[in-house]
Write a protein that holds these residues in place. Structure first.
Motif, PDB file in Angstrom:
ATOM      1  N   MET A 112      -6.940 -40.864 -66.752  1.00 28.19           N
ATOM      2  CA  MET A 112      -5.409 -41.113 -66.506  1.00 28.19           C
ATOM      3  C   MET A 112      -5.041 -42.289 -67.639  1.00 28.19           C
ATOM      4  O   MET A 112      -3.872 -42.169 -68.005  1.00 28.19           O
ATOM      5  CB  MET A 112      -5.349 -41.935 -65.145  1.00 28.19           C
ATOM      6  CG  MET A 112      -3.993 -42.360 -65.052  1.00 28.19           C
ATOM      7  SD  MET A 112      -2.786 -40.961 -64.613  1.00 28.19           S
ATOM      8  CE  MET A 112      -1.661 -41.182 -65.604  1.00 28.19           C
ATOM      9  N   ALA A 115      -4.575 -40.268 -70.796  1.00 29.52           N
ATOM     10  CA  ALA A 115      -3.339 -39.457 -70.731  1.00 29.52           C
ATOM     11  C   ALA A 115      -2.063 -40.179 -70.977  1.00 29.52           C
ATOM     12  O   ALA A 115      -1.088 -39.592 -71.396  1.00 29.52           O
ATOM     13  CB  ALA A 115      -3.361 -38.758 -69.240  1.00 29.52           C
ATOM     14  N   TRP A 116      -1.789 -41.267 -69.963  1.00 29.44           N
ATOM     15  CA  TRP A 116      -0.687 -42.284 -70.200  1.00 29.44           C
ATOM     16  C   TRP A 116      -0.547 -42.382 -71.962  1.00 29.44           C
ATOM     17  O   TRP A 116       0.603 -42.572 -72.185  1.00 29.44           O
ATOM     18  CB  TRP A 116      -0.888 -43.377 -69.467  1.00 29.44           C
ATOM     19  CG  TRP A 116       0.400 -44.285 -69.610  1.00 29.44           C
ATOM     20  CD1 TRP A 116       0.502 -45.122 -70.559  1.00 29.44           C
ATOM     21  CD2 TRP A 116       1.749 -43.994 -69.266  1.00 29.44           C
ATOM     22  NE1 TRP A 116       1.844 -45.780 -70.525  1.00 29.44           N
ATOM     23  CE2 TRP A 116       2.383 -45.204 -69.579  1.00 29.44           C
ATOM     24  CE3 TRP A 116       2.367 -43.722 -68.020  1.00 29.44           C
ATOM     25  CZ2 TRP A 116       3.734 -45.425 -69.378  1.00 29.44           C
ATOM     26  CZ3 TRP A 116       3.697 -43.539 -67.634  1.00 29.44           C
ATOM     27  CH2 TRP A 116       4.299 -44.676 -68.304  1.00 29.44           C
ATOM     28  N   TRP A 119       0.771 -39.443 -73.837  1.00 24.18           N
ATOM     29  CA  TRP A 119       2.037 -39.224 -73.522  1.00 24.18           C
ATOM     30  C   TRP A 119       3.137 -40.186 -73.550  1.00 24.18           C
ATOM     31  O   TRP A 119       4.365 -39.588 -74.122  1.00 24.18           O
ATOM     32  CB  TRP A 119       2.066 -38.629 -72.047  1.00 24.18           C
ATOM     33  CG  TRP A 119       3.485 -38.379 -71.505  1.00 24.18           C
ATOM     34  CD1 TRP A 119       4.162 -37.296 -71.697  1.00 24.18           C
ATOM     35  CD2 TRP A 119       4.221 -39.254 -70.676  1.00 24.18           C
ATOM     36  NE1 TRP A 119       5.243 -37.416 -71.090  1.00 24.18           N
ATOM     37  CE2 TRP A 119       5.506 -38.721 -70.539  1.00 24.18           C
ATOM     38  CE3 TRP A 119       4.215 -40.647 -70.225  1.00 24.18           C
ATOM     39  CZ2 TRP A 119       6.493 -39.127 -69.590  1.00 24.18           C
ATOM     40  CZ3 TRP A 119       5.193 -41.178 -69.342  1.00 24.18           C
ATOM     41  CH2 TRP A 119       6.317 -40.458 -69.189  1.00 24.18           C
ATOM     42  N   PRO A 183       0.020 -36.798 -67.996  1.00 24.38           N
ATOM     43  CA  PRO A 183      -0.234 -37.668 -66.944  1.00 24.38           C
ATOM     44  C   PRO A 183      -0.116 -37.236 -65.629  1.00 24.38           C
ATOM     45  O   PRO A 183      -0.817 -38.140 -64.566  1.00 24.38           O
ATOM     46  CB  PRO A 183       0.829 -38.745 -67.241  1.00 24.38           C
ATOM     47  CG  PRO A 183       1.769 -38.085 -67.981  1.00 24.38           C
ATOM     48  CD  PRO A 183       1.147 -36.828 -68.774  1.00 24.38           C
TER      49      PRO A 183
END
Length: 227
Positions: A112, A115-116, A119, A183
């Motif tokens: 997570m 991913a954040w 992105w 995300p």
């Protein structure tokens, strides 16, 4: 019913969420199939193609995978090897399932965060600080100006130019749109792992991997034929 079988929602909201997830996955697969068929037909029949078709199919495939991973955890349909754990008594087997569940939650937290951080620049947002876990936010160079190679900009997404790109109009679909599923998919995966961990702790689920439903179905069929 044994906790090793697939978890099925009992509430109306749970069934609604199931329907939404299944519908999204089905429509994504359907759109991919149609686009691929149309591209092949145009190429062989008319010597032409949708120049943006392959790129959209690749995006949708990534979306379907990210949605499918969390859905598989939710329904305990991921494959795994339980030849060793099944030899253990119930207590140690449950302890190992709990340990595996916490490891999966830890891994999902790392995913997570990653991913954040991947992105966020495409959305003009700050990445997180901290090596393993978020400790805050730190400014980063915006990549909101970056666009896909061939996918046209849909008119209903024109608001993104003012929202994240300082008013500069996009010529193609901005990268932030396809990457947004990253995300979202990781957040869903983290949520499903947490939910599965809670069910294992409560004793309503035995494992994170696929149960032996195929073997059970064969046994049930054999019993019916015997009767």
């Amino acid at each position: 019913m044994s906790g090793s079988h697939r978890h099925e929602p009992t509430s109306g909201m749970g069934r609604f969420i199931d329907t939404v997830e299944e519908t999204l996955i089905a429509y994504t697969l359907g759109i991919m199939t149609v686009l691929t068929f149309v591209n092949v037909a145009r190429r062989y029949l008319f010597n032409a193609s949708l120049i943006w078709g392959l790129e959209v199919v690749l995006m949708l495939f990534a979306w379907m995978v990210l949605l499918g991973i969390s859905y598989g955890v939710k329904k305990t349909t991921h494959l795994g090897v339980d030849a060793v754990t099944n030899l253990l008594p119930r207590g140690p087997r449950r302890a190992l399932a709990i340990i595996a569940a916490f490891i999966c939650v830890f891994y999902a937290v790392l995913l997570m965060k990653g991913a954040w951080d991947y992105w966020a620049p495409f959305a003009g947002l700050d990445v997180t600080s901290g090596r393993w876990f978020p400790t805050g936010f730190t400014p980063t160079r915006s990549r909101a100006f970056m666009e896909t190679d061939q996918v046209p900009m849909p008119f209903f997404l024109n608001f993104l130019s003012d929202l994240i790109n300082d008013g500069d109009a996009y010529g193609k679909l901005p990268d932030v749109v396809p990457y947004t599923m990253l995300p979202i998919g990781c957040a869903l995966l983290l949520l499903r792992f947490v939910q599965a961990t809670v069910r294992i702790l409560r004793g309503t689920q035995d494992t994170l991997i696929v149960s032996h439903e195929a073997e059970d179905a064969v046994e049930d069929a054999a019993q019916k034929m015997g009767n």
